[in-house]
Design a protein around this motif. Structure first.
Motif, PDB file in Angstrom:
ATOM      1  N   VAL A 134     114.859 -14.898  40.204  1.00  0.00           N
ATOM      2  CA  VAL A 134     115.176 -14.345  38.881  1.00  0.00           C
ATOM      3  C   VAL A 134     116.177 -13.214  39.084  1.00  0.00           C
ATOM      4  O   VAL A 134     115.917 -12.267  39.834  1.00  0.00           O
ATOM      5  CB  VAL A 134     113.910 -13.820  38.182  1.00  0.00           C
ATOM      6  CG1 VAL A 134     114.260 -13.279  36.787  1.00  0.00           C
ATOM      7  CG2 VAL A 134     112.845 -14.907  38.097  1.00  0.00           C
ATOM      8  N   LEU A 135     117.335 -13.348  38.448  1.00  0.00           N
ATOM      9  CA  LEU A 135     118.350 -12.277  38.513  1.00  0.00           C
ATOM     10  C   LEU A 135     118.454 -11.611  37.146  1.00  0.00           C
ATOM     11  O   LEU A 135     118.485 -12.285  36.116  1.00  0.00           O
ATOM     12  CB  LEU A 135     119.708 -12.857  38.918  1.00  0.00           C
ATOM     13  CG  LEU A 135     119.779 -13.405  40.358  1.00  0.00           C
ATOM     14  CD1 LEU A 135     121.157 -14.009  40.624  1.00  0.00           C
ATOM     15  CD2 LEU A 135     119.490 -12.287  41.376  1.00  0.00           C
ATOM     16  N   PHE A 148     118.242 -14.312  34.178  1.00  0.00           N
ATOM     17  CA  PHE A 148     118.721 -15.629  34.609  1.00  0.00           C
ATOM     18  C   PHE A 148     117.831 -16.142  35.730  1.00  0.00           C
ATOM     19  O   PHE A 148     117.511 -15.396  36.661  1.00  0.00           O
ATOM     20  CB  PHE A 148     120.168 -15.543  35.105  1.00  0.00           C
ATOM     21  CG  PHE A 148     121.078 -14.869  34.134  1.00  0.00           C
ATOM     22  CD1 PHE A 148     121.719 -15.591  33.125  1.00  0.00           C
ATOM     23  CD2 PHE A 148     121.283 -13.489  34.196  1.00  0.00           C
ATOM     24  CE1 PHE A 148     122.550 -14.955  32.214  1.00  0.00           C
ATOM     25  CE2 PHE A 148     122.110 -12.845  33.297  1.00  0.00           C
ATOM     26  CZ  PHE A 148     122.749 -13.573  32.296  1.00  0.00           C
ATOM     27  N   VAL A 149     117.445 -17.384  35.655  1.00  0.00           N
ATOM     28  CA  VAL A 149     116.684 -17.999  36.738  1.00  0.00           C
ATOM     29  C   VAL A 149     117.651 -18.922  37.477  1.00  0.00           C
ATOM     30  O   VAL A 149     118.199 -19.855  36.874  1.00  0.00           O
ATOM     31  CB  VAL A 149     115.485 -18.808  36.179  1.00  0.00           C
ATOM     32  CG1 VAL A 149     114.697 -19.441  37.319  1.00  0.00           C
ATOM     33  CG2 VAL A 149     114.586 -17.911  35.342  1.00  0.00           C
ATOM     34  N   VAL A 150     117.904 -18.608  38.755  1.00  0.00           N
ATOM     35  CA  VAL A 150     118.916 -19.373  39.497  1.00  0.00           C
ATOM     36  C   VAL A 150     118.255 -20.125  40.656  1.00  0.00           C
ATOM     37  O   VAL A 150     117.290 -19.648  41.267  1.00  0.00           O
ATOM     38  CB  VAL A 150     120.049 -18.461  40.022  1.00  0.00           C
ATOM     39  CG1 VAL A 150     120.796 -17.824  38.861  1.00  0.00           C
ATOM     40  CG2 VAL A 150     119.520 -17.399  40.963  1.00  0.00           C
ATOM     41  N   ALA A 156     124.022 -17.882  41.753  1.00  0.00           N
ATOM     42  CA  ALA A 156     123.895 -16.433  41.946  1.00  0.00           C
ATOM     43  C   ALA A 156     125.267 -15.783  42.070  1.00  0.00           C
ATOM     44  O   ALA A 156     125.534 -14.713  41.493  1.00  0.00           O
ATOM     45  CB  ALA A 156     123.043 -16.147  43.184  1.00  0.00           C
ATOM     46  N   THR A 157     126.143 -16.418  42.804  1.00  0.00           N
ATOM     47  CA  THR A 157     127.491 -15.876  43.009  1.00  0.00           C
ATOM     48  C   THR A 157     128.221 -15.729  41.681  1.00  0.00           C
ATOM     49  O   THR A 157     128.881 -14.707  41.423  1.00  0.00           O
ATOM     50  CB  THR A 157     128.285 -16.802  43.952  1.00  0.00           C
ATOM     51  OG1 THR A 157     127.528 -16.952  45.159  1.00  0.00           O
ATOM     52  CG2 THR A 157     129.652 -16.219  44.264  1.00  0.00           C
ATOM     53  N   ALA A 158     128.093 -16.739  40.835  1.00  0.00           N
ATOM     54  CA  ALA A 158     128.766 -16.682  39.534  1.00  0.00           C
ATOM     55  C   ALA A 158     128.283 -15.474  38.732  1.00  0.00           C
ATOM     56  O   ALA A 158     129.066 -14.778  38.074  1.00  0.00           O
ATOM     57  CB  ALA A 158     128.492 -17.988  38.758  1.00  0.00           C
ATOM     58  N   LEU A 159     126.972 -15.201  38.791  1.00  0.00           N
ATOM     59  CA  LEU A 159     126.427 -14.058  38.049  1.00  0.00           C
ATOM     60  C   LEU A 159     126.866 -12.729  38.648  1.00  0.00           C
ATOM     61  O   LEU A 159     127.173 -11.772  37.921  1.00  0.00           O
ATOM     62  CB  LEU A 159     124.895 -14.134  38.011  1.00  0.00           C
ATOM     63  CG  LEU A 159     124.330 -15.255  37.131  1.00  0.00           C
ATOM     64  CD1 LEU A 159     122.839 -15.418  37.355  1.00  0.00           C
ATOM     65  CD2 LEU A 159     124.637 -14.982  35.650  1.00  0.00           C
ATOM     66  N   LEU A 166     122.897  -6.696  40.716  1.00  0.00           N
ATOM     67  CA  LEU A 166     121.795  -7.251  39.915  1.00  0.00           C
ATOM     68  C   LEU A 166     120.461  -6.901  40.549  1.00  0.00           C
ATOM     69  O   LEU A 166     120.372  -6.519  41.721  1.00  0.00           O
ATOM     70  CB  LEU A 166     121.930  -8.775  39.828  1.00  0.00           C
ATOM     71  CG  LEU A 166     123.156  -9.312  39.077  1.00  0.00           C
ATOM     72  CD1 LEU A 166     123.274 -10.828  39.272  1.00  0.00           C
ATOM     73  CD2 LEU A 166     123.067  -8.982  37.584  1.00  0.00           C
ATOM     74  N   LEU A 167     119.439  -7.043  39.737  1.00  0.00           N
ATOM     75  CA  LEU A 167     118.067  -6.948  40.223  1.00  0.00           C
ATOM     76  C   LEU A 167     117.587  -8.371  40.515  1.00  0.00           C
ATOM     77  O   LEU A 167     117.664  -9.234  39.641  1.00  0.00           O
ATOM     78  CB  LEU A 167     117.185  -6.309  39.147  1.00  0.00           C
ATOM     79  CG  LEU A 167     115.671  -6.424  39.327  1.00  0.00           C
ATOM     80  CD1 LEU A 167     115.198  -5.652  40.561  1.00  0.00           C
ATOM     81  CD2 LEU A 167     114.958  -5.921  38.071  1.00  0.00           C
TER      82      LEU A 167
END
Lengths: 387, 387
Positions: A134-135, A148-150, A156-159, A166-167
């Motif tokens: 979870v980010l 966001f759940v990745v 993750a990289t896109a976020l 991020l947390l």
């Protein structure tokens, strides 16, 4: 109160009984609270001048959201204004990384977490705790936004590219979500309402069940004590809503709000002291009211703009739906926020009270659904011509 | 709503939940409702232009007092405004002689009465029904004003010289005073709250006990049915409060109010639907809410400006008294009207709920008395330094 939304609107109702009148900082005349309050200051909560205008002459400055920059709050305090909750407390409701660090330091239960700013960081975290991860954006999220759940490093990289640091949190195997709502006065008096279950969909609260059905007594007490400890440790003045994950092993802190909260709307009719009155008592430095429930079971259901808010809706209009609701459920309490209808928007809420959870919940949900979607639940079928 | 007093103030609170905002016609910016409502029209209720300004664009025009001239209400209706209650109904709450004639025609129970304009008329009435005689000004009285108990012709003559035509009534041997509060919608839906006892001193309501303690079930039902019959016969839209004398032989109608009424303030917390919400539902032509009680016993006590409102008062100030009240009675609900303190003035009210009448009543009265007079009831003694 900084912010002119429904929380300020309902706080104004409570202020009236206390012989007060709420001054509201609102971004426009059409906001929920601006429609009903006598004293409206127009301006943006990120504008220090606007904040100074609303603070000037007020007994205390408080908030209907968490979006006021911390440095502005310090500036208000330096100018001699009382701010409740104060900036040092409020930052824990504003910044999820600050909260996570504080809870770690306090040894309070929370999901496994890390601060991540690189793909490698996320991959390491997932290596240790598994996918999905979870980010969360540390600031600015609400109602599921910014969460966001990745499932992989690419996502993750896109976020990270989009948001920066991020947390990261381990996804928790949830039993359900709970909320522990407490109030704390400047002198440290605290009052805790019964722990409630919040029923979420897509990160948005749809229902609140008070008290949380079937919650183990010890766990309920532990959750209340956890909320009180956090309120004391952070020096919260006013309301503190602790959003909790219930897991097989107990509760974990999800996030905090330091203001009246959607999980406490049921208290307007369902508690001897509503969260709005209690928040005012706390920030005005009055003794707190009794948080006892007024009925064995209370269910609040949000009315989120649904089918009936969409363009081309051909069913009964809002006023007609309110009419039918009142005719069919003369004991369901309506709270309408005066907002324009828009799909997904929190337009109002309804509260039902009674003895039997299934019955009370079905009544609240059916009433909310009829208002939102114009859908008549078969269990509550009625003749629209002769409700 | 025409009138900016506490009734409009509390109606505004109820309006907010319904997604409405109450526009108030107030004689000044400092009136109770004007302090808290977003939409205040300044003007006098005897000025037709002011009435037109408040009516323009409003869904319906309603009232927090009975003092609007009937001809102005007809003028508003002729201009296409909805007025609720309408002038034909409202006149029965405005003019006691009109009420007496209507009740005689309807065969409803009331004190023996006569219209008198001469000393001979009063002497004749006293000859038939005995001294003392109660003389009332047909219009303009409230809270005991305009009501006189006279023992001889000289006293009557002095009043006739001063006021002209009066209503003469036989003094009724009272058991106590009751009030039956009902609401009626334009379509004729009615809802009745439990009959309450109103405890009056010098014509001013001090306490309301809900339900009326020890009231015979049949008499309670008869009083509710009487109120419903009157509402229907007069075509009332909105609230109707029927003030009743309980006598050894049943109930007699004292007078009517067609608006939220002091005898119904207990409904804010004490009934599933408050009188203020119900009045709005009725005048807005929404279905009525359930008038069920939320607790077995509810007691409302008025806070009338007392010793603590007098010049030279050296005891704790208002804010300090509110502080002590909240600390000592965290379950007593305060409603403060935002008025300047003045001896005898209705400054606010408190409501207590519970199971035991004696306990609930003692709690409400002690709290109200502490606010009004700064007097600590020995049964509720507390340390002001450490409440």
């Amino acid at each position: 109160m900084v912010g002119g939304g429904q929380l300020a609107r309902m706080t104004h109702q409570a202020a009236i009984a206390l012989g007060q009148s709420l001054r509201v900082l609102s971004t426009g005349t059409g906001e929920s609270a601006a429609l009903v309050a006598a004293d409206v200051v127009l301006g943006d909560h990120r504008d220090l001048d606007a904040l100074r205008r609303v603070a000037d002459g007020a007994t205390v400055v408080t908030f209907d959201h968490e979006h006021v920059p911390t440095e502005h709050l310090h500036a208000l305090e330096e100018a001699g204004h009382r701010v409740a909750p104060g900036p040092a407390a409020l930052v824990h409701a504003q910044d999820k990384l600050v909260l996570r660090r504080a809870l770690t330091e306090a040894g309070e239960p929370q999901p496994v977490w890390a601060e991540v700013s690189t793909a490698v960081g996320v991959a390491d975290f997932a290596g240790a705790h598994g996918w999905p991860v979870v980010l969360k954006t540390p600031r600015g999220g609400y109602d599921g936004k910014g969460v966001f759940v990745v499932d992989d490093v690419d996502a993750a990289t896109a976020l990270l590219d989009r948001f920066g640091t991020l947390l990261a949190e381990q996804r928790v195997p949830l039993v359900r979500e709970l909320a522990a709502l407490v109030a704390r006065s400047p002198l440290g008096q605290v009052a805790a309402w019964p722990v409630v279950e919040t029923v979420q969909r897509d990160g948005v609260c749809h229902e609140v069940l008070a008290p949380a059905p079937g919650l183990d007594d010890e766990l309920a007490t532990a959750a209340q004590e956890l909320a009180i400890r956090i309120a004391e440790r952070l020096g919260v003045v006013g309301l503190l809503a602790v959003e909790l994950f219930e897991t097989a092993d107990g509760v974990l802190v999800n996030e905090l709000a330091m203001r009246p909260h959607n999980s406490g709307h049921w208290t307007i009719e369902g508690s001897r002291t509503s969260q709005f009155e209690q928040h005012l008592r706390a920030v005005l430095d009055y003794p707190l009211g009794v948080p006892a429930m007024t009925a064995p079971v209370v269910v609040m259901a949000n009315v989120l703009g649904g089918a009936a808010s969409e363009e081309g809706w051909a069913g009964p209009g809002l006023d007609e739906r309110v009419h039918h609701l009142m005719a069919h459920w003369p004991d369901v309490k309506l709270h309408w926020y005066g907002k324009g209808q828009r799909p997904g928007r929190k337009l109002g809420h309804v509260t039902a009270l009674g003895d039997d959870l299934d019955e009370v919940r079905a009544r609240a949900v059916a009433a909310a659904r009829y208002l939102a979607d114009g859908v008549v639940d078969p269990a509550f079928a009625f003749d629209e011509e002769h409700p």
